[in-house]
Enzyme design. Structure first.
Site, PDB file in Angstrom:
ATOM      1  N   LYS A 182       0.163  -7.040  20.460  1.00  0.00           N
ATOM      2  CA  LYS A 182      -0.584  -7.505  21.642  1.00  0.00           C
ATOM      3  C   LYS A 182      -2.079  -7.361  21.393  1.00  0.00           C
ATOM      4  O   LYS A 182      -2.865  -8.249  21.745  1.00  0.00           O
ATOM      5  CB  LYS A 182      -0.146  -6.706  22.878  1.00  0.00           C
ATOM      6  CG  LYS A 182      -0.874  -7.097  24.146  1.00  0.00           C
ATOM      7  CD  LYS A 182       0.074  -7.431  25.281  1.00  0.00           C
ATOM      8  CE  LYS A 182      -0.562  -8.203  26.410  1.00  0.00           C
ATOM      9  NZ  LYS A 182      -1.556  -7.459  27.174  1.00  0.00           N
ATOM     10  N   GLU A 262     -12.311  -4.043  28.177  1.00  0.00           N
ATOM     11  CA  GLU A 262     -11.626  -3.042  27.355  1.00  0.00           C
ATOM     12  C   GLU A 262     -11.921  -3.279  25.867  1.00  0.00           C
ATOM     13  O   GLU A 262     -11.109  -2.954  25.012  1.00  0.00           O
ATOM     14  CB  GLU A 262     -10.126  -3.054  27.664  1.00  0.00           C
ATOM     15  CG  GLU A 262      -9.843  -2.616  29.089  1.00  0.00           C
ATOM     16  CD  GLU A 262      -8.366  -2.572  29.468  1.00  0.00           C
ATOM     17  OE1 GLU A 262      -7.860  -1.526  29.908  1.00  0.00           O
ATOM     18  OE2 GLU A 262      -7.700  -3.625  29.330  1.00  0.00           O
TER      19      GLU A 262
HETATM   20  P1  NAD Z   1      -7.021  -2.143  37.836  1.00  0.00           P
HETATM   21  O1  NAD Z   1      -8.472  -2.035  37.584  1.00  0.00           O
HETATM   22  O2  NAD Z   1      -6.539  -3.214  38.768  1.00  0.00           O
HETATM   23  O3  NAD Z   1      -6.460  -0.764  38.400  1.00  0.00           O
HETATM   24  C1  NAD Z   1      -6.812   0.468  37.869  1.00  0.00           C
HETATM   25  C2  NAD Z   1      -6.905   1.446  39.023  1.00  0.00           C
HETATM   26  O4  NAD Z   1      -7.091   2.754  38.490  1.00  0.00           O
HETATM   27  C3  NAD Z   1      -8.088   1.182  39.960  1.00  0.00           C
HETATM   28  O5  NAD Z   1      -7.621   1.140  41.288  1.00  0.00           O
HETATM   29  C4  NAD Z   1      -8.990   2.390  39.741  1.00  0.00           C
HETATM   30  O6  NAD Z   1      -9.703   2.773  40.914  1.00  0.00           O
HETATM   31  C5  NAD Z   1      -7.958   3.438  39.369  1.00  0.00           C
HETATM   32  N1  NAD Z   1      -8.528   4.612  38.674  1.00  0.00           N
HETATM   33  C6  NAD Z   1      -9.313   4.649  37.585  1.00  0.00           C
HETATM   34  N2  NAD Z   1      -9.647   5.907  37.285  1.00  0.00           N
HETATM   35  C7  NAD Z   1      -9.060   6.690  38.226  1.00  0.00           C
HETATM   36  C8  NAD Z   1      -9.054   8.091  38.479  1.00  0.00           C
HETATM   37  N3  NAD Z   1      -9.719   8.946  37.689  1.00  0.00           N
HETATM   38  N4  NAD Z   1      -8.365   8.547  39.539  1.00  0.00           N
HETATM   39  C9  NAD Z   1      -7.696   7.702  40.350  1.00  0.00           C
HETATM   40  N5  NAD Z   1      -7.652   6.367  40.171  1.00  0.00           N
HETATM   41  C10 NAD Z   1      -8.342   5.876  39.118  1.00  0.00           C
HETATM   42  O7  NAD Z   1      -6.318  -2.284  36.420  1.00  0.00           O
HETATM   43  P2  NAD Z   1      -4.985  -3.072  36.041  1.00  0.00           P
HETATM   44  O8  NAD Z   1      -5.260  -4.528  36.000  1.00  0.00           O
HETATM   45  O9  NAD Z   1      -3.849  -2.591  36.854  1.00  0.00           O
HETATM   46  O10 NAD Z   1      -4.818  -2.621  34.514  1.00  0.00           O
HETATM   47  C11 NAD Z   1      -4.315  -1.373  34.098  1.00  0.00           C
HETATM   48  C12 NAD Z   1      -4.023  -1.492  32.610  1.00  0.00           C
HETATM   49  O11 NAD Z   1      -2.954  -2.430  32.440  1.00  0.00           O
HETATM   50  C13 NAD Z   1      -5.197  -2.046  31.799  1.00  0.00           C
HETATM   51  O12 NAD Z   1      -5.256  -1.427  30.534  1.00  0.00           O
HETATM   52  C14 NAD Z   1      -4.873  -3.526  31.660  1.00  0.00           C
HETATM   53  O13 NAD Z   1      -5.435  -4.123  30.503  1.00  0.00           O
HETATM   54  C15 NAD Z   1      -3.360  -3.476  31.545  1.00  0.00           C
HETATM   55  N6  NAD Z   1      -2.696  -4.716  31.943  1.00  0.00           N
HETATM   56  C16 NAD Z   1      -3.011  -5.302  33.142  1.00  0.00           C
HETATM   57  C17 NAD Z   1      -2.356  -6.479  33.498  1.00  0.00           C
HETATM   58  C18 NAD Z   1      -2.652  -7.166  34.816  1.00  0.00           C
HETATM   59  O14 NAD Z   1      -2.154  -8.290  35.023  1.00  0.00           O
HETATM   60  N7  NAD Z   1      -3.391  -6.599  35.730  1.00  0.00           N
HETATM   61  C19 NAD Z   1      -1.389  -7.039  32.641  1.00  0.00           C
HETATM   62  C20 NAD Z   1      -1.089  -6.393  31.439  1.00  0.00           C
HETATM   63  C21 NAD Z   1      -1.760  -5.227  31.105  1.00  0.00           C
HETATM   64  O1  KPL Z   2      -3.038 -11.199  27.317  1.00  0.00           O
HETATM   65  C1  KPL Z   2      -3.822 -12.110  27.489  1.00  0.00           C
HETATM   66  C2  KPL Z   2      -5.087 -11.783  28.193  1.00  0.00           C
HETATM   67  O2  KPL Z   2      -5.719 -12.648  28.772  1.00  0.00           O
HETATM   68  O3  KPL Z   2      -5.435 -10.588  28.190  1.00  0.00           O
HETATM   69  C3  KPL Z   2      -3.520 -13.467  26.911  1.00  0.00           C
HETATM   70  C4  KPL Z   2      -3.904 -14.601  27.788  1.00  0.00           C
HETATM   71  C5  KPL Z   2      -2.045 -13.550  26.628  1.00  0.00           C
HETATM   72  C6  KPL Z   2      -4.197 -13.749  25.623  1.00  0.00           C
HETATM   73  O4  KPL Z   2      -4.918 -12.857  25.024  1.00  0.00           O
END
Ligand code: NAD
Ligand code: KPL
Length: 303
Positions: A182, A262
């Protein structure tokens, strides 16, 4: 056993809502009393799915207080993972399990290094969700979550609870390879969408740049001992570009909305591993530097 969730953002609320509606015990851990009051005023987590919204009055408490934690899902961004884990470390019961749901690599190892008595599991997810406002989340894309233990060990019995909650999850015997695959995909696509200010599909118009990154990321995957991932990378990248042609990548969206990216756990981690393995990776490093400069010019962190 209760599911404690720290990081009540997009994925944290998505997990919490599904666990709660399956009747499984779940609680949110919020940063401080102010956040807790704001949450209580809203009455719970709202999940919007296929245009329909439902409110889940999930119990919540601050990180500082409450019973010892046996099982914790850490669902914050990679750059917040170490401090978030530290804020709750004193509450982790001996032998507790911590599921690290961060994209990229580096943050998981940093967190585990501080918690030698906790079983740290890593997760890689292709589900999609976004926050409309505080504690209000839209389920935007179905996907899959892989979970695994870098150090081996048994498959947790609670995987059946995820199935019960409708969270598509699978145990992976090689979670690091999953995360690396990924990471490589994200490194080949996301930075170029920021630098070219384009949707994923428009990268089909920059085939040489994409191919050069795939070539160097493939060298890196090979050196990390993932030859199949290396061989499949370019095809995977082309498929994802075509399948998500109309979308803006997550990094594009972060930058467009003035949010920290990130980068340090994606390109930054790839370049650091390249250093460790004595790989030149000139195109990857050049894109890393261009992206850092782009972020700095917009007042955003470049790490
Ligand atoms: P987000 O920003 O929506 O949520 C993170 C939450 O953590 C926020 O509400 C923030 O206030 C809270 N937080 C941070 N530090 C904190 C602390 N010390 N105490 C309490 N709360 C705290 O993030 P997300 O989109 O849910 O992403 C989380 C991870 O998942 C990331 O690494 C992201 O790349 C990965 N991810 C997200 C998605 C998606 O669709 N959102 C998909 C795949 C992977
Ligand atoms: O994971 C993704 C992202 O936007 O973070 C995709 C669209 C799959 C490509 O990197």
């Amino acid at each position: 056993m209760t599911w404690s969730i720290l990081g009540a953002g997009s994925l944290g609320c998505l997990w919490a809502a599904r666990l709660s509606r399956a009747g499984l015990p779940v609680r949110l851990l919020l940063r401080d009393r102010q956040r807790l009051n704001a949450y209580r005023a809203l009455g719970g987590v709202t999940l919007i799915e296929d245009g329909r919204e439902s409110l889940y009055p999930i119990p919540a408490e601050t990180v500082a207080q409450g019973a010892p934690i046996q099982r914790l899902l850490l669902a914050c961004k990679a750059y917040d993972a170490e401090s978030a884990a530290a804020s709750v470390a004193a509450r982790l019961a001996p032998g507790a399990e911590l599921i690290l749901l961060q994209n990229g690599l580096g943050s998981q190892q940093a967190v585990s290094a501080h918690l030698p008595r906790t079983r740290c599991l890593y997760a890689s997810s292709t589900e999609g969700a976004f926050r409309e406002s505080d504690f209000r989340v839209v389920f935007a894309g179905h996907g899959q979550t892989w979970l695994g233990d870098e150090h081996g060990g048994p498959t947790p019995a609670w995987l059946t609870e995820l199935e019960q909650a409708g969270i598509p999850a699978q145990w992976s015997e090689n979670i690091l390879e999953r995360l690396w695959r990924k990471l490589a995909l994200n490194c080949a696509i996301n930075p170029l969408t920021v630098l070219h200010q384009c949707r994923n599909g428009e990268l089909a118009g920059h085939p040489d740049e994409v191919a050069a990154l795939c070539d160097e990321l493939g060298q890196l995957l090979h050196a990390c001992n993932y030859p199949a991932a290396a061989q499949e990378l370019q095809g995977d990248v082309e498929r994802v570009i075509a399948a998500t042609a109309a979308n803006f990548s997550s990094m594009y969206q972060d930058v467009a909305q003035g949010r920290r990216s990130e980068i340090a756990y994606l390109l930054g981690h790839a370049c650091r591993e390249g250093d460790r393995l004595h790989l030149a990776l000139p195109r990857l490093r050049a894109v890393h530097e261009r992206l850092r400069a782009y972020l700095v010019a917009r007042g955003l962190p470049d790490t």
